[in-house]
Design an enzyme around this catalytic site. Sequence first.
Site, PDB file in Angstrom:
ATOM      1  N   LYS A   1       0.844  -1.202   0.000  1.00 38.10           N
ATOM      2  CA  LYS A   1       0.000   0.000   0.000  1.00 38.10           C
ATOM      3  C   LYS A   1       0.869   1.237   0.000  1.00 38.10           C
ATOM      4  CE  LYS A   1      -3.990   2.124   1.644  1.00 38.10           C
ATOM      5  NZ  LYS A   1      -3.812   2.850   0.401  1.00 38.10           N
TER       6      LYS A   1
ATOM      7  N   LYS B   1       6.587   1.993   7.868  1.00 35.32           N
ATOM      8  CA  LYS B   1       5.491   2.734   8.507  1.00 35.32           C
ATOM      9  C   LYS B   1       4.382   1.795   8.965  1.00 35.32           C
ATOM     10  CE  LYS B   1       5.510   6.634   5.740  1.00 35.32           C
ATOM     11  NZ  LYS B   1       4.920   7.600   4.808  1.00 35.32           N
TER      12      LYS B   1
ATOM     13  N   LYS C   1       4.573   2.078  -3.631  1.00 38.75           N
ATOM     14  CA  LYS C   1       4.561   3.494  -4.009  1.00 38.75           C
ATOM     15  C   LYS C   1       4.531   3.590  -5.518  1.00 38.75           C
ATOM     16  CE  LYS C   1       4.541   7.482  -1.927  1.00 38.75           C
ATOM     17  NZ  LYS C   1       4.030   7.787  -0.595  1.00 38.75           N
TER      18      LYS C   1
ATOM     19  N   THR D   1      -3.279  12.677   7.753  1.00 35.53           N
ATOM     20  CA  THR D   1      -1.827  12.779   7.885  1.00 35.53           C
ATOM     21  C   THR D   1      -1.481  13.937   8.819  1.00 35.53           C
ATOM     22  OG1 THR D   1      -1.654  11.868   5.672  1.00 35.53           O
ATOM     23  CG2 THR D   1       0.339  12.809   6.595  1.00 35.53           C
TER      24      THR D   1
ATOM     25  N   ASN E   1      -1.827  19.283   1.198  1.00 40.90           N
ATOM     26  CA  ASN E   1      -2.702  18.539   2.102  1.00 40.90           C
ATOM     27  C   ASN E   1      -2.098  18.445   3.499  1.00 40.90           C
ATOM     28  OD1 ASN E   1      -3.091  15.652   3.389  1.00 40.90           O
ATOM     29  ND2 ASN E   1      -5.016  16.204   2.434  1.00 40.90           N
TER      30      ASN E   1
ATOM     31  N   SER F   1      -5.990   5.392   5.643  1.00 38.31           N
ATOM     32  CA  SER F   1      -6.172   4.682   4.371  1.00 38.31           C
ATOM     33  C   SER F   1      -6.488   3.212   4.651  1.00 38.31           C
ATOM     34  CB  SER F   1      -4.908   4.760   3.521  1.00 38.31           C
ATOM     35  OG  SER F   1      -4.962   5.883   2.671  1.00 38.31           O
TER      36      SER F   1
HETATM   37  P1  NAD Z   1       0.765  18.289  -1.790  1.00 39.30           P
HETATM   38  O1  NAD Z   1       1.040  18.159  -3.218  1.00 39.30           O
HETATM   39  O2  NAD Z   1      -0.645  18.416  -1.332  1.00 39.30           O
HETATM   40  O3  NAD Z   1       1.577  19.546  -1.200  1.00 39.30           O
HETATM   41  C1  NAD Z   1       2.955  19.699  -1.353  1.00 39.30           C
HETATM   42  C2  NAD Z   1       3.332  21.090  -0.863  1.00 39.30           C
HETATM   43  O4  NAD Z   1       4.761  21.200  -0.915  1.00 39.30           O
HETATM   44  C3  NAD Z   1       2.794  22.226  -1.731  1.00 39.30           C
HETATM   45  O5  NAD Z   1       2.445  23.323  -0.900  1.00 39.30           O
HETATM   46  C4  NAD Z   1       3.982  22.603  -2.606  1.00 39.30           C
HETATM   47  O6  NAD Z   1       3.952  23.942  -3.080  1.00 39.30           O
HETATM   48  C5  NAD Z   1       5.120  22.394  -1.609  1.00 39.30           C
HETATM   49  N1  NAD Z   1       6.425  22.216  -2.247  1.00 39.30           N
HETATM   50  C6  NAD Z   1       6.728  21.433  -3.316  1.00 39.30           C
HETATM   51  N2  NAD Z   1       8.032  21.586  -3.629  1.00 39.30           N
HETATM   52  C7  NAD Z   1       8.547  22.465  -2.737  1.00 39.30           C
HETATM   53  C8  NAD Z   1       9.831  23.037  -2.515  1.00 39.30           C
HETATM   54  N3  NAD Z   1      10.852  22.725  -3.315  1.00 39.30           N
HETATM   55  N4  NAD Z   1       9.996  23.915  -1.501  1.00 39.30           N
HETATM   56  C9  NAD Z   1       8.955  24.243  -0.707  1.00 39.30           C
HETATM   57  N5  NAD Z   1       7.719  23.736  -0.845  1.00 39.30           N
HETATM   58  C10 NAD Z   1       7.529  22.872  -1.854  1.00 39.30           C
HETATM   59  O7  NAD Z   1       1.475  17.032  -1.090  1.00 39.30           O
HETATM   60  P2  NAD Z   1       1.145  16.384   0.316  1.00 39.30           P
HETATM   61  O8  NAD Z   1       0.205  15.263   0.104  1.00 39.30           O
HETATM   62  O9  NAD Z   1       0.841  17.473   1.304  1.00 39.30           O
HETATM   63  O10 NAD Z   1       2.559  15.697   0.661  1.00 39.30           O
HETATM   64  C11 NAD Z   1       3.612  16.416   1.292  1.00 39.30           C
HETATM   65  C12 NAD Z   1       4.610  15.418   1.861  1.00 39.30           C
HETATM   66  O11 NAD Z   1       3.952  14.558   2.788  1.00 39.30           O
HETATM   67  C13 NAD Z   1       5.260  14.486   0.846  1.00 39.30           C
HETATM   68  O12 NAD Z   1       6.570  14.191   1.246  1.00 39.30           O
HETATM   69  C14 NAD Z   1       4.415  13.223   0.932  1.00 39.30           C
HETATM   70  O13 NAD Z   1       5.111  12.054   0.498  1.00 39.30           O
HETATM   71  C15 NAD Z   1       4.154  13.200   2.420  1.00 39.30           C
HETATM   72  N6  NAD Z   1       2.999  12.402   2.812  1.00 39.30           N
HETATM   73  C16 NAD Z   1       1.755  12.677   2.334  1.00 39.30           C
HETATM   74  C17 NAD Z   1       0.665  11.929   2.772  1.00 39.30           C
HETATM   75  C18 NAD Z   1      -0.750  12.234   2.353  1.00 39.30           C
HETATM   76  O14 NAD Z   1      -1.662  11.654   2.929  1.00 39.30           O
HETATM   77  N7  NAD Z   1      -0.984  13.141   1.426  1.00 39.30           N
HETATM   78  C19 NAD Z   1       0.870  10.863   3.667  1.00 39.30           C
HETATM   79  C20 NAD Z   1       2.148  10.613   4.136  1.00 39.30           C
HETATM   80  C21 NAD Z   1       3.200  11.387   3.705  1.00 39.30           C
END
Ligand code: NAD
Length: 436
Positions: A82, A106, A118, A202, A233, A361
């Site tokens: 997953k 995790k 992934k 998250t 998010n 999830s």
């Molecule tokens: P998202 O696409 O909703 O948001 C990403 C954010 O990061 C945006 O605000 C974007 O502008 C910013 N960003 C991108 N590149 C950047 C940079 N170089 N410098 C500064 N800001 C930057 O993504 P998300 O779902 O919020 O995921 C963010 C992190 O959390 C990732 O590492 C992802 O793997 C991790 N994550 C997400 C989830 C989930 O449920 N969405 C779960 C576990 C981990």
Amino acid sequence: MGNKRDKTESDLTTHGLNPYKIVNDLLQESVEKLKLNNNIYEILRKPMRLLEVSLPVRMDNGEIQNFTGYRCQHIDILGPTKGGIRFHPDVSVDEVKALSIWMSLKSAILDLPLGGGKGGVIVDPAQLSERELEILSRTYIRKITPIIGPQKDIPAPDVNTTPEMMGWMIDEFDQLRGYNIPGMITGKPVIIGGSLGRLEATGRGVVLTIREAAEVLKMDLSKSTAAIQGFGNVGSMTAKFLDELGVKILSVTDAKGGIYKKEGLNIPELIDFVKEGNLASEFSEAESISNEDMFGLEVDILIPAAIENQINKDTAPNIKAKIVAEAANGPTTPEGDAILEEKEIFVIPDILCNAGGVTVSYFEWVQNSMNYYWSEKEINQKLEEHMVFGFESILKMRDEENCRMRQAAYMVGINHIVKALSARGWIKDSDLTSNE
Ligand code: NAD
């Protein structure tokens, strides 16, 4: 339009660091520290399956552009694999491999019956129209259909992928199979089988781990300050729940820059502003700040919630926070990590900190298989139980082994997977003792 050049395994990511090498080094170090045989590392170091797919899409200008996508499955001995799907120009083979291993750890830490997976597509979705994005999402699912499904591998959202896109993806899968299979993907809109609380999960989990860390450090959160990199998010939901606990958020940044207000940002207003389609960095009720400067702010809690390798040899020396909560996956390089350790900063490692997403999830997938849905209150309670369990297991390991939180997290995860390897007869008793 995006995707000018496909990346290969040998490509290095941001700051010239390879996340697959980083995760492998940590795995090996942790297997040694647990006094297990190197055979355990040998099993865990490589994902069991990796699929590369080509994704030709007719763009709005009539040209066909052929994108590259991946789906990677690390190990499925605890359950189906997953993990999320990332749409980003820096997606690479080594990135999806590393992310799939982190997913295995995790789930193991939080005692979920799942393995790690992934996926990703090399694309900058901001360059695509909605029609192009929908076709790309549907094409990606068609191409990885042979290896996914509710009992095989269950995708979810990640960077730049949304519930709406999960809706297109499940629709494509259902059309191919000829009937509804709600458990094939999570993070879907609630109306088609998504879980209440998944969108917030998250960020909610991140804040639960910060609450636990604050208790260890005897910090009063209602008198604390924070800065967050990334306002998607995870970043925005983390901000929302910290704000509710009375934490003053002085700065948030995104890919285009950042904002700062020394009295604290108005988070509900900022969230509404972003919901209207604006970038957090465009919010006019605050001063501008760069991503680099944000890391050096005088705050109690620093939360990287964007992409990999952001806390590194350049940014780590300036960090003044007491807690670094790794909401993003792999935000800290080994050099950055060593600096945080030297400064005795309490690090909540990514494989614990952001595990609230996979936990809810998992709840979504369970509800889909029962076709019976829980209340948000019930989901949040269960999430809290899993997050606190994970935090306490890691803290105990840290204290017993006198190691840092990150290493303890790897050790807890590996120990759990080793029990399943043993139960399935993959390893012998002799593998449970070190090579020395
Ligand atoms: P998202 O696409 O909703 O948001 C990403 C954010 O990061 C945006 O605000 C974007 O502008 C910013 N960003 C991108 N590149 C950047 C940079 N170089 N410098 C500064 N800001 C930057 O993504 P998300 O779902 O919020 O995921 C963010 C992190 O959390 C990732 O590492 C992802 O793997 C991790 N994550 C997400 C989830 C989930 O449920 N969405 C779960 C576990 C981990």
